[in-house]
Motif scaffolding. Structure first.
Motif, PDB file in Angstrom:
ATOM      1  N   ALA A   1       0.827  -1.208   0.000  1.00 55.80           N
ATOM      2  CA  ALA A   1       0.000   0.000   0.000  1.00 55.80           C
ATOM      3  C   ALA A   1       0.863   1.260   0.000  1.00 55.80           C
ATOM      4  O   ALA A   1       0.591   2.211  -0.752  1.00 55.80           O
ATOM      5  CB  ALA A   1      -0.928   0.007   1.217  1.00 55.80           C
ATOM      6  N   GLN A   2       1.910   1.248   0.815  1.00 62.46           N
ATOM      7  CA  GLN A   2       2.780   2.422   0.869  1.00 62.46           C
ATOM      8  C   GLN A   2       3.560   2.586  -0.431  1.00 62.46           C
ATOM      9  O   GLN A   2       3.812   3.713  -0.877  1.00 62.46           O
ATOM     10  CB  GLN A   2       3.738   2.328   2.054  1.00 62.46           C
ATOM     11  CG  GLN A   2       3.064   2.368   3.423  1.00 62.46           C
ATOM     12  CD  GLN A   2       2.341   3.683   3.658  1.00 62.46           C
ATOM     13  OE1 GLN A   2       1.362   4.010   2.989  1.00 62.46           O
ATOM     14  NE2 GLN A   2       2.825   4.453   4.620  1.00 62.46           N
ATOM     15  N   ALA A   3       3.939   1.493  -1.056  1.00 61.28           N
ATOM     16  CA  ALA A   3       4.620   1.575  -2.353  1.00 61.28           C
ATOM     17  C   ALA A   3       3.688   2.201  -3.389  1.00 61.28           C
ATOM     18  O   ALA A   3       4.113   3.023  -4.209  1.00 61.28           O
ATOM     19  CB  ALA A   3       5.072   0.193  -2.800  1.00 61.28           C
ATOM     20  N   ALA A   4       2.410   1.818  -3.349  1.00 62.36           N
ATOM     21  CA  ALA A   4       1.446   2.385  -4.293  1.00 62.36           C
ATOM     22  C   ALA A   4       1.300   3.891  -4.077  1.00 62.36           C
ATOM     23  O   ALA A   4       1.121   4.649  -5.040  1.00 62.36           O
ATOM     24  CB  ALA A   4       0.095   1.694  -4.129  1.00 62.36           C
ATOM     25  N   ARG A   5       1.392   4.319  -2.842  1.00 61.93           N
ATOM     26  CA  ARG A   5       1.233   5.742  -2.533  1.00 61.93           C
ATOM     27  C   ARG A   5       2.499   6.551  -2.801  1.00 61.93           C
ATOM     28  O   ARG A   5       2.432   7.713  -3.218  1.00 61.93           O
ATOM     29  CB  ARG A   5       0.845   5.910  -1.059  1.00 61.93           C
ATOM     30  CG  ARG A   5      -0.495   5.294  -0.677  1.00 61.93           C
ATOM     31  CD  ARG A   5      -0.836   5.604   0.778  1.00 61.93           C
ATOM     32  NE  ARG A   5      -2.085   4.965   1.180  1.00 61.93           N
ATOM     33  CZ  ARG A   5      -2.154   3.902   1.978  1.00 61.93           C
ATOM     34  NH1 ARG A   5      -1.051   3.355   2.452  1.00 61.93           N
ATOM     35  NH2 ARG A   5      -3.335   3.388   2.297  1.00 61.93           N
ATOM     36  N   ARG A   6       3.679   5.931  -2.533  1.00 66.41           N
ATOM     37  CA  ARG A   6       4.908   6.711  -2.478  1.00 66.41           C
ATOM     38  C   ARG A   6       5.890   6.456  -3.623  1.00 66.41           C
ATOM     39  O   ARG A   6       6.865   7.193  -3.756  1.00 66.41           O
ATOM     40  CB  ARG A   6       5.632   6.417  -1.162  1.00 66.41           C
ATOM     41  CG  ARG A   6       4.856   6.796   0.074  1.00 66.41           C
ATOM     42  CD  ARG A   6       5.597   6.336   1.314  1.00 66.41           C
ATOM     43  NE  ARG A   6       4.901   6.712   2.545  1.00 66.41           N
ATOM     44  CZ  ARG A   6       5.272   6.290   3.750  1.00 66.41           C
ATOM     45  NH1 ARG A   6       6.308   5.481   3.888  1.00 66.41           N
ATOM     46  NH2 ARG A   6       4.597   6.687   4.814  1.00 66.41           N
ATOM     47  N   ALA A   7       5.676   5.429  -4.404  1.00 60.48           N
ATOM     48  CA  ALA A   7       6.648   5.074  -5.434  1.00 60.48           C
ATOM     49  C   ALA A   7       6.916   6.253  -6.369  1.00 60.48           C
ATOM     50  O   ALA A   7       5.987   6.917  -6.834  1.00 60.48           O
ATOM     51  CB  ALA A   7       6.157   3.876  -6.235  1.00 60.48           C
ATOM     52  N   THR A   8       8.183   6.504  -6.633  1.00 60.01           N
ATOM     53  CA  THR A   8       8.569   7.556  -7.571  1.00 60.01           C
ATOM     54  C   THR A   8       8.427   7.041  -9.003  1.00 60.01           C
ATOM     55  O   THR A   8       8.162   5.849  -9.235  1.00 60.01           O
ATOM     56  CB  THR A   8      10.023   7.952  -7.340  1.00 60.01           C
ATOM     57  OG1 THR A   8      10.858   6.810  -7.620  1.00 60.01           O
ATOM     58  CG2 THR A   8      10.253   8.407  -5.900  1.00 60.01           C
ATOM     59  N   ALA A   9       8.619   7.933  -9.948  1.00 63.80           N
ATOM     60  CA  ALA A   9       8.574   7.532 -11.355  1.00 63.80           C
ATOM     61  C   ALA A   9       9.631   6.468 -11.632  1.00 63.80           C
ATOM     62  O   ALA A   9       9.393   5.506 -12.368  1.00 63.80           O
ATOM     63  CB  ALA A   9       8.773   8.747 -12.252  1.00 63.80           C
ATOM     64  N   SER A  10      10.799   6.621 -11.020  1.00 65.80           N
ATOM     65  CA  SER A  10      11.873   5.632 -11.194  1.00 65.80           C
ATOM     66  C   SER A  10      11.478   4.286 -10.603  1.00 65.80           C
ATOM     67  O   SER A  10      11.741   3.227 -11.197  1.00 65.80           O
ATOM     68  CB  SER A  10      13.160   6.142 -10.535  1.00 65.80           C
ATOM     69  OG  SER A  10      14.185   5.174 -10.609  1.00 65.80           O
ATOM     70  N   ASP A  11      10.857   4.308  -9.421  1.00 63.70           N
ATOM     71  CA  ASP A  11      10.396   3.067  -8.800  1.00 63.70           C
ATOM     72  C   ASP A  11       9.396   2.354  -9.701  1.00 63.70           C
ATOM     73  O   ASP A  11       9.460   1.134  -9.892  1.00 63.70           O
ATOM     74  CB  ASP A  11       9.712   3.357  -7.464  1.00 63.70           C
ATOM     75  CG  ASP A  11      10.650   3.891  -6.403  1.00 63.70           C
ATOM     76  OD1 ASP A  11      11.840   3.530  -6.420  1.00 63.70           O
ATOM     77  OD2 ASP A  11      10.181   4.682  -5.561  1.00 63.70           O
TER      78      ASP A  11
ATOM     79  N   THR B   1       8.623   1.762  -0.816  1.00 64.05           N
ATOM     80  CA  THR B   1       7.897   2.318   0.323  1.00 64.05           C
ATOM     81  C   THR B   1       8.566   3.585   0.848  1.00 64.05           C
ATOM     82  O   THR B   1       7.917   4.396   1.511  1.00 64.05           O
ATOM     83  CB  THR B   1       7.807   1.318   1.493  1.00 64.05           C
ATOM     84  OG1 THR B   1       9.124   1.109   2.060  1.00 64.05           O
ATOM     85  CG2 THR B   1       7.218  -0.010   1.045  1.00 64.05           C
ATOM     86  N   HIS B   2       9.866   3.710   0.591  1.00 62.23           N
ATOM     87  CA  HIS B   2      10.659   4.834   1.092  1.00 62.23           C
ATOM     88  C   HIS B   2      10.549   4.965   2.608  1.00 62.23           C
ATOM     89  O   HIS B   2      10.524   6.062   3.167  1.00 62.23           O
ATOM     90  CB  HIS B   2      10.282   6.132   0.369  1.00 62.23           C
ATOM     91  CG  HIS B   2      10.613   6.076  -1.089  1.00 62.23           C
ATOM     92  ND1 HIS B   2      11.885   6.293  -1.573  1.00 62.23           N
ATOM     93  CD2 HIS B   2       9.850   5.752  -2.169  1.00 62.23           C
ATOM     94  CE1 HIS B   2      11.896   6.152  -2.890  1.00 62.23           C
ATOM     95  NE2 HIS B   2      10.667   5.802  -3.277  1.00 62.23           N
ATOM     96  N   ASN B   3      10.457   3.796   3.244  1.00 65.03           N
ATOM     97  CA  ASN B   3      10.495   3.694   4.700  1.00 65.03           C
ATOM     98  C   ASN B   3      11.608   2.703   5.031  1.00 65.03           C
ATOM     99  O   ASN B   3      11.411   1.490   4.940  1.00 65.03           O
ATOM    100  CB  ASN B   3       9.151   3.196   5.241  1.00 65.03           C
ATOM    101  CG  ASN B   3       9.141   3.064   6.760  1.00 65.03           C
ATOM    102  OD1 ASN B   3      10.177   2.849   7.385  1.00 65.03           O
ATOM    103  ND2 ASN B   3       7.969   3.193   7.361  1.00 65.03           N
TER     104      ASN B   3
ATOM    105  N   ASP C   1      13.915  -2.652   5.803  1.00 63.29           N
ATOM    106  CA  ASP C   1      14.880  -3.540   6.458  1.00 63.29           C
ATOM    107  C   ASP C   1      14.194  -4.716   7.140  1.00 63.29           C
ATOM    108  O   ASP C   1      14.677  -5.854   7.092  1.00 63.29           O
ATOM    109  CB  ASP C   1      15.706  -2.764   7.489  1.00 63.29           C
ATOM    110  CG  ASP C   1      16.720  -1.840   6.850  1.00 63.29           C
ATOM    111  OD1 ASP C   1      16.956  -1.959   5.626  1.00 63.29           O
ATOM    112  OD2 ASP C   1      17.283  -0.987   7.565  1.00 63.29           O
ATOM    113  N   THR C   2      13.069  -4.451   7.793  1.00 62.99           N
ATOM    114  CA  THR C   2      12.344  -5.514   8.490  1.00 62.99           C
ATOM    115  C   THR C   2      11.832  -6.557   7.505  1.00 62.99           C
ATOM    116  O   THR C   2      12.004  -7.773   7.711  1.00 62.99           O
ATOM    117  CB  THR C   2      11.163  -4.926   9.282  1.00 62.99           C
ATOM    118  OG1 THR C   2      11.656  -3.988  10.234  1.00 62.99           O
ATOM    119  CG2 THR C   2      10.388  -6.026  10.001  1.00 62.99           C
ATOM    120  N   LEU C   3      11.224  -6.108   6.419  1.00 64.64           N
ATOM    121  CA  LEU C   3      10.665  -7.055   5.460  1.00 64.64           C
ATOM    122  C   LEU C   3      11.740  -7.782   4.674  1.00 64.64           C
ATOM    123  O   LEU C   3      11.557  -8.953   4.313  1.00 64.64           O
ATOM    124  CB  LEU C   3       9.701  -6.333   4.522  1.00 64.64           C
ATOM    125  CG  LEU C   3       8.280  -6.226   5.081  1.00 64.64           C
ATOM    126  CD1 LEU C   3       7.428  -5.309   4.233  1.00 64.64           C
ATOM    127  CD2 LEU C   3       7.623  -7.594   5.190  1.00 64.64           C
TER     128      LEU C   3
END
Length: 221
Positions: free
Chosen positions: A101-111, A150-152, A157-159
């Motif tokens: 979910a966070q990747a969907a919200r925060r992913a950059t164009a490069s991501d 996710t840019h977290n 690191d945890t995952l």
């Protein structure tokens, strides 16, 4: 298997980071077998680095439960314990949907470009009928790409740690798994949801993926 879009190249990484990533993946993919002794000198020679980067890498890998050190005995790859599966899945069922979910919200164009390239590689791998080991390498790339998006750094690191442990269990039963391509192929719709910024859809697909992973492993035992 051809590589998808590249994140930082080896040339951009420190010797210790390069050693860490290489040794980590050998442990994760069981190229270094569970219980096998870890020889710093041999690892350094095979990687083309000195002992210091290897030692720094091994400190991180011990923290991540991929190696263990016994006084007066030495350092060894940790065993793969199937009883850990439920604990690992319990964590991943909560955190994988959050990451998607966070990747969907925060992913950059490069991501998004990187993930889209991985999606194309998934399609190509399916058409080429790639072997299980190649598919697992691709599976790792997809998970790591999503975590990075996710840019977290704490969530990433945890995952990374839990996905590495889950992959070791996967590798242990790789010869008994009947639909490896189908499992890895589940990432296609997940990536599409992330690229489309569909946080809720991505979270649900990620949760289903973790559940199907645990079910497939238990059926293979």
């Amino acid at each position: 298997m051809q590589q998808a879009a590249a994140k930082p190249s080896d040339e951009d990484l420190s010797l210790a980071e390069r050693a860490y990533r290489a040794i980590r993946d050998r442990l994760v993919m069981l190229e270094i077998r569970p219980g096998a002794p870890i020889n710093e000198e041999q690892l350094g020679q095979s990687l083309g680095v000195g002992r210091t980067p290897v030692r720094e890498a091994l400190k991180r890998l011990q923290y991540e439960s991929l190696i263990t050190t016994y006084p007066r005995r030495g350092t060894f790859a940790t065993d793969v314990n199937i009883t850990d599966l439920a604990h690992i899945s319990e964590v991943r069922q909560e955190l994988e949907p959050l990451a998607a979910a966070q990747a969907a919200r925060r992913a950059t164009a490069s991501d998004r470009e990187f993930l889209a390239a991985l999606s194309r590689e998934l399609e190509s791998a399916a058409s080429r009928h790639q072997g299980a080991t190649e598919l697992l390498h691709l599976d790792l790339q997809v998970h790591r790409g999503i975590y990075a998006a996710t840019h977290n750094p704490y969530l990433e690191d945890t995952l990374l740690r839990y996905d590495n442990l889950a992959t070791r269990i996967w590798c242990l039963f790789i010869d008994r798994l009947s639909d490896m391509a189908g499992h890895v192929g589940e990432h296609g719709p997940l990536i599409e949801a992330i690229v489309a910024r569909d946080a809720d859809g991505a979270a649900e697909l990620a949760r289903s993926h973790v559940v199907s992973f645990e079910r497939a492993v238990r059926e293979a035992i």
